[in-house]
Design a protein around this motif. Structure first.
Motif, PDB file in Angstrom:
ATOM      1  N   UNK A 629       8.226  38.798  49.129  1.00 44.77           N
ATOM      2  CA  UNK A 629       7.426  38.345  47.995  1.00 44.77           C
ATOM      3  C   UNK A 629       8.111  37.222  47.228  1.00 44.77           C
ATOM      4  N   UNK A 630       9.431  37.182  47.274  1.00 43.55           N
ATOM      5  CA  UNK A 630      10.167  36.199  46.477  1.00 43.55           C
ATOM      6  C   UNK A 630       9.895  34.774  46.936  1.00 43.55           C
ATOM      7  N   UNK A 631       9.428  34.610  48.164  1.00 41.93           N
ATOM      8  CA  UNK A 631       9.113  33.277  48.662  1.00 41.93           C
ATOM      9  C   UNK A 631       7.687  32.856  48.395  1.00 41.93           C
ATOM     10  N   UNK A 632       6.888  33.728  47.781  1.00 44.15           N
ATOM     11  CA  UNK A 632       5.479  33.402  47.521  1.00 44.15           C
ATOM     12  C   UNK A 632       5.322  32.642  46.207  1.00 44.15           C
ATOM     13  N   UNK A 633       4.373  31.719  46.180  1.00 41.20           N
ATOM     14  CA  UNK A 633       3.986  31.004  44.968  1.00 41.20           C
ATOM     15  C   UNK A 633       2.474  30.847  44.975  1.00 41.20           C
ATOM     16  N   UNK A 634       1.810  31.149  43.870  1.00 42.48           N
ATOM     17  CA  UNK A 634       2.344  31.672  42.619  1.00 42.48           C
ATOM     18  C   UNK A 634       2.761  33.132  42.761  1.00 42.48           C
ATOM     19  N   UNK A 635       3.561  33.594  41.804  1.00 43.48           N
ATOM     20  CA  UNK A 635       4.099  34.955  41.877  1.00 43.48           C
ATOM     21  C   UNK A 635       4.071  35.598  40.495  1.00 43.48           C
ATOM     22  N   UNK A 636       3.345  36.696  40.382  1.00 38.16           N
ATOM     23  CA  UNK A 636       3.402  37.557  39.197  1.00 38.16           C
ATOM     24  C   UNK A 636       3.584  38.976  39.712  1.00 38.16           C
ATOM     25  N   UNK A 637       4.791  39.492  39.599  1.00 39.60           N
ATOM     26  CA  UNK A 637       5.071  40.832  40.088  1.00 39.60           C
ATOM     27  C   UNK A 637       4.391  41.879  39.213  1.00 39.60           C
ATOM     28  N   UNK A 638       3.937  42.945  39.841  1.00 37.20           N
ATOM     29  CA  UNK A 638       3.430  44.099  39.111  1.00 37.20           C
ATOM     30  C   UNK A 638       4.644  44.855  38.564  1.00 37.20           C
ATOM     31  N   UNK A 639       4.785  45.006  37.257  1.00 36.87           N
ATOM     32  CA  UNK A 639       5.996  45.639  36.712  1.00 36.87           C
ATOM     33  C   UNK A 639       6.137  47.119  37.048  1.00 36.87           C
ATOM     34  N   UNK A 640       5.103  47.751  37.624  1.00 37.24           N
ATOM     35  CA  UNK A 640       5.224  49.156  38.004  1.00 37.24           C
ATOM     36  C   UNK A 640       5.393  49.330  39.512  1.00 37.24           C
ATOM     37  N   UNK A 641       5.225  48.251  40.292  1.00 38.79           N
ATOM     38  CA  UNK A 641       5.235  48.357  41.755  1.00 38.79           C
ATOM     39  C   UNK A 641       6.003  47.189  42.362  1.00 38.79           C
ATOM     40  N   UNK A 642       7.210  47.409  42.888  1.00 43.89           N
ATOM     41  CA  UNK A 642       8.030  46.307  43.415  1.00 43.89           C
ATOM     42  C   UNK A 642       7.519  45.721  44.729  1.00 43.89           C
ATOM     43  N   UNK A 643       6.417  46.238  45.258  1.00 37.75           N
ATOM     44  CA  UNK A 643       5.861  45.730  46.510  1.00 37.75           C
ATOM     45  C   UNK A 643       4.589  44.910  46.285  1.00 37.75           C
ATOM     46  N   UNK A 644       4.286  44.562  45.041  1.00 37.93           N
ATOM     47  CA  UNK A 644       2.987  43.950  44.738  1.00 37.93           C
ATOM     48  C   UNK A 644       3.129  42.660  43.946  1.00 37.93           C
ATOM     49  N   UNK A 645       2.691  41.551  44.556  1.00 36.99           N
ATOM     50  CA  UNK A 645       2.480  40.285  43.844  1.00 36.99           C
ATOM     51  C   UNK A 645       1.006  40.252  43.474  1.00 36.99           C
ATOM     52  N   UNK A 646       0.694  40.301  42.190  1.00 38.89           N
ATOM     53  CA  UNK A 646      -0.689  40.404  41.739  1.00 38.89           C
ATOM     54  C   UNK A 646      -1.512  39.159  42.054  1.00 38.89           C
ATOM     55  N   UNK A 647      -0.855  38.062  42.422  1.00 33.80           N
ATOM     56  CA  UNK A 647      -1.566  36.831  42.765  1.00 33.80           C
ATOM     57  C   UNK A 647      -1.628  36.596  44.262  1.00 33.80           C
ATOM     58  N   UNK A 648      -1.086  37.513  45.057  1.00 32.36           N
ATOM     59  CA  UNK A 648      -1.105  37.356  46.505  1.00 32.36           C
ATOM     60  C   UNK A 648      -2.543  37.493  47.011  1.00 32.36           C
ATOM     61  N   UNK A 649      -3.069  36.428  47.596  1.00 34.64           N
ATOM     62  CA  UNK A 649      -4.422  36.454  48.126  1.00 34.64           C
ATOM     63  C   UNK A 649      -5.513  36.212  47.099  1.00 34.64           C
ATOM     64  N   UNK A 650      -5.135  35.969  45.829  1.00 30.06           N
ATOM     65  CA  UNK A 650      -6.144  35.753  44.788  1.00 30.06           C
ATOM     66  C   UNK A 650      -6.462  34.263  44.677  1.00 30.06           C
ATOM     67  N   UNK A 651      -7.740  33.927  44.742  1.00 28.41           N
ATOM     68  CA  UNK A 651      -8.191  32.551  44.568  1.00 28.41           C
ATOM     69  C   UNK A 651      -8.401  32.306  43.080  1.00 28.41           C
ATOM     70  N   UNK A 652      -7.446  31.650  42.451  1.00 31.99           N
ATOM     71  CA  UNK A 652      -7.500  31.443  41.007  1.00 31.99           C
ATOM     72  C   UNK A 652      -8.091  30.114  40.589  1.00 31.99           C
ATOM     73  N   UNK A 653      -8.758  29.417  41.499  1.00 36.98           N
ATOM     74  CA  UNK A 653      -9.256  28.077  41.182  1.00 36.98           C
ATOM     75  C   UNK A 653     -10.261  28.096  40.021  1.00 36.98           C
ATOM     76  N   UNK A 654     -11.157  29.089  39.996  1.00 30.98           N
ATOM     77  CA  UNK A 654     -12.142  29.136  38.911  1.00 30.98           C
ATOM     78  C   UNK A 654     -11.491  29.531  37.587  1.00 30.98           C
ATOM     79  N   UNK A 655     -10.541  30.433  37.619  1.00 24.49           N
ATOM     80  CA  UNK A 655      -9.836  30.814  36.391  1.00 24.49           C
ATOM     81  C   UNK A 655      -9.112  29.603  35.812  1.00 24.49           C
ATOM     82  N   UNK A 656      -8.477  28.823  36.669  1.00 29.01           N
ATOM     83  CA  UNK A 656      -7.777  27.615  36.216  1.00 29.01           C
ATOM     84  C   UNK A 656      -8.768  26.634  35.597  1.00 29.01           C
TER      85      UNK A 656
END
Length: 680
Positions: A629-656
């Motif tokens: 996960x440390x090599x992924x960008x963007x990266x927002x880790x889930x503070x309760x789960x060390x195996x989860x990047x909350x932005x992994x696979x999320x298309x944030x273009x509309x939010x931006x």
């Protein structure tokens, strides 16, 4: 067990509804479960009006148990303990694979005939595989092909060594060598390199190139004492060099001493560059290069460089757009594997799924003041605050408590408890909805995709019927969605979104972490429900002011015109990005909201590991984070789960896009406040 519990277990093990199966079996009227079991009195015993017991299975004669080999003592003792337990209580489905492994580990070390394994199982555990799994032993072994190697023609089975579980951060080249040796021994003696790479990903949840930072072919060349490359994408072990099938492949290759011109050089010398290069030439050349490398994926930049070397022309001068965007237009040929890599569907399989493209990068907003309209201040939030009046909360929370108690009584699930999570469970306004997690006894800890969606489909009509009978509750729009049941709770003029999720009861947090680590990355989303208490506790420690900003931002997200549901950020992500901004900025409400909107606008460049946060925020240390996960960008880790990047696979273009000033403030304007009554 009760009829409903039996139907649930069948749904988990078979992947489809028992009622549907009985309907398919009956010719005229729909057969009921009661009528079905009455036709087999030798197998079932009716206890009371709604409970069944399985009659003891007849014990066939079986061969004497095989003597264990050295090193199988632990598996044999474990199998004996399970056998003793089976005499006291019925074996569970989750214990089957462990029991079969114990039998095979204590065997002669050769493939065991299927009927012999079946007899040994019955002798030791006093029941049959079919009685526990609801399917034949052969079918069960075929479903567990990652554990057992079943040969349907010879009717034999042997144990497939999966290797030791190793954290991604501890994997190195020597680990890859050991894994490849074990895989070739199990699959060989001659194996395709691409097959090895695919099996490695299945076993370890990470690609070979991510561990060794080079091609697998280079790895084989660095270890000539272990491996022998045979050409045409084949590899074997050095110790298999004298085997006939290896010799035949070696004879087909031209010895180096006899080569006048290398095959690659001969091919290049005979190749003529077409006068007009088209996109089809790019597709065919990229496919040829990936196949020639014999790996699961190749860097796109490497393919472009080699294309330039051969055709003397830039790829970008031929295609329209960036190479990655171009390759996505051919999903039947190419699979985007992430990290700037691309593979072939014919190699990775028809079920391979391309990773989502990264969000469109925009220029970050540099300062809060530049994002705020000049005439904007806290009074502009006044109308919105009225929608979060605490007076309407009490009645709604009482209704949610009734709902929670009712869900604990779901008849065909062995529910241990129901926990309210989501915004309501975390102290936010009820209009933002709630998650209710049912912790169910005897659910499997792994392979969620094989049983959870089918169980959710079975649960949906049951909930719709049971909750519809309650006068105190009014629900609407009940539907199943992969791992959860959605419906709306109508109360106090609001339509409150409710999600019901299921979770096994893990023995401890360490056990939960072990199960996530052992699951493939694409299966880890199913563990979300298990962290409901941790999410509630994290948000419970936040101040009233922070929660007020969270209410505002959840409302802001709810009124944006999202094109599809998948581009809408999850409520948990919105809450965490809000918390992140509030911890970094100390100011009035307007500037806090501006800071959160800026984090939305800068989503494509975010990296948040919570390392600079208070230690009470994150439930793990930085060393626990799954290293890929440390090599992924963007990266927002889930503070309760060390195996989860909350932005992994999320298309944030509309939010931006929606978070760019000044359009981001339009939802807060006075005329928008008049539409709040329709927002949910």
């Amino acid at each position: 067990m009760t009829h409903n519990q039996l139907a649930s277990c069948y749904s988990i093990s078979q992947g489809h509804s028992l009622m549907q199966k009985l309907k398919e079996m009956s010719r005229d009227d729909q057969m009921t479960l009661t009528a079905f079991v009455h036709e087999f009195p030798e197998h079932f015993e009716t206890v009371g009006s709604n409970q069944l017991k399985a009659r003891p299975a007849q014990q066939p004669e079986s061969k004497a148990p095989c003597q264990p080999e050295p090193g199988a003592e632990q598996e044999r003792e474990q199998g004996e303990r399970l056998g003793a337990a089976a005499l006291a209580e019925p074996m569970r489905y989750s214990e089957l694979s462990r029991s079969l492994r114990a039998l095979l580990s204590s065997g002669p070390g050769r493939p065991l005939p299927l009927d012999e394994l079946d007899a040994l199982f019955i002798e030791r555990y006093k029941t049959s595989v079919s009685a526990v799994a609801g399917m034949s032993l052969a079918e069960y072994l075929q479903r567990k092909d990652s554990l057992f190697e079943y040969e349907p023609v010879q009717q034999t089975v042997k144990l497939l060594d999966r290797g030791a579980t190793v954290a991604a951060g501890e994997m190195d080249e020597s680990f890859v060598v050991r894994e490849f040796v074990q895989l070739i021994e199990a699959l060989g003696p001659v194996t395709y390199i691409s097959t090895l790479c695919g099996k490695f990903i299945q076993r370890n949840g990470i690609s070979v190139t991510s561990v060794i930072s080079s091609r697998p072919l280079d790895l084989f060349k660095r270890h000539p004492n272990s491996f022998l490359v045979l050409g045409a994408g084949n590899v074997t072990l050095k110790k298999y060099e004298s085997l006939p099938e290896v010799q035949r492949l070696m004879e087909t290759a031209v010895p180096k001493a006899r080569r006048g011109v290398k095959p690659a050089e001969a091919e290049e010398s005979a190749f003529e560059v077409p006068d007009i290069l088209t996109e089809q030439h790019v597709v065919e050349e990229f496919r040829r290069l990936i196949l020639a490398d014999g790996v699961d994926s190749v860097y796109i930049s490497s393919l472009c460089g080699r294309f330039l070397q051969r055709f003397k022309k830039l790829v970008t001068a031929i295609i329209d757009g960036k190479p990655a965007e171009f390759l996505r237009r051919y999903p039947e040929i190419f699979v985007m594997t992430g990290g700037g890599n691309v593979g072939l569907r014919e190699v990775l399989g028809a079920d391979a799924v391309s990773v989502l493209p990264p969000p469109t990068r925009t220029k970050p907003v540099q300062d809060d003041a530049t994002a705020l309209p000049s005439d904007f201040n806290d009074k502009d939030f006044r109308d919105i605050d009225c929608m979060f009046d605490e007076e309407i909360q009490k009645d709604v929370r009482e209704m949610l408590e009734v709902l929670r108690h009712q869900l604990e009584k779901v008849s065909f699930l062995a529910v241990d408890c129901a926990v309210v999570g989501g915004p309501v469970g975390q102290g936010l306004h009820c209009r933002h909805g709630a998650e209710i997690v049912l912790f169910v006894r005897q659910l499997p800890f792994k392979n969620f995709s094989q049983w959870l969606p089918h169980l959710v489909e079975t649960l949906t009509p049951v909930l719709q019927f049971q909750l519809g009978q309650l006068a105190a509750l009014k629900i609407d729009c009940v539907k199943a969605d992969r791992d959860r049941v959605h419906f709306d709770l109508l109360a106090e003029g609001l339509s409150i979104p409710i999600e019901v999720l299921l979770s096994p009861i893990f023995k401890s947090r360490a056990h939960l972490m072990e199960c996530i680590r052992d699951s493939p990355p694409d299966e880890r989303l199913y563990f979300y429900a298990a962290f409901v208490r941790e999410r509630n506790e994290l948000m419970a420690g936040q101040s009233t002011d922070v929660k007020a900003i969270m209410n505002l931002m959840l409302w802001w997200v709810s009124v944006q015109p999202w094109s599809i549901a998948s581009v809408r950020p999850t409520k948990w992500l919105v809450q965490l990005l809000t918390l992140r901004s509030c911890r970094k900025v100390q100011s009035d409400r307007s500037r806090l909201v501006a800071a959160v909107l800026r984090s939305f606008a800068d989503l494509a460049s975010l990296k948040e590991l919570w390392e600079d946060a208070d230690t009470s925020l994150c439930l793990y240390v930085s060393q626990d984070v799954w290293k890929p996960l440390l090599g992924q960008r963007p990266l927002v880790m889930d503070p309760v789960n060390p195996f989860c990047n909350l932005l992994d696979g999320f298309d944030g273009s509309e939010l931006i896009k929606y978070a760019q000033p000044p359009v981001c403030w339009s939802a807060f304007s006075g005329h928008a406040a008049g539409r709040l009554g329709g927002a949910s």
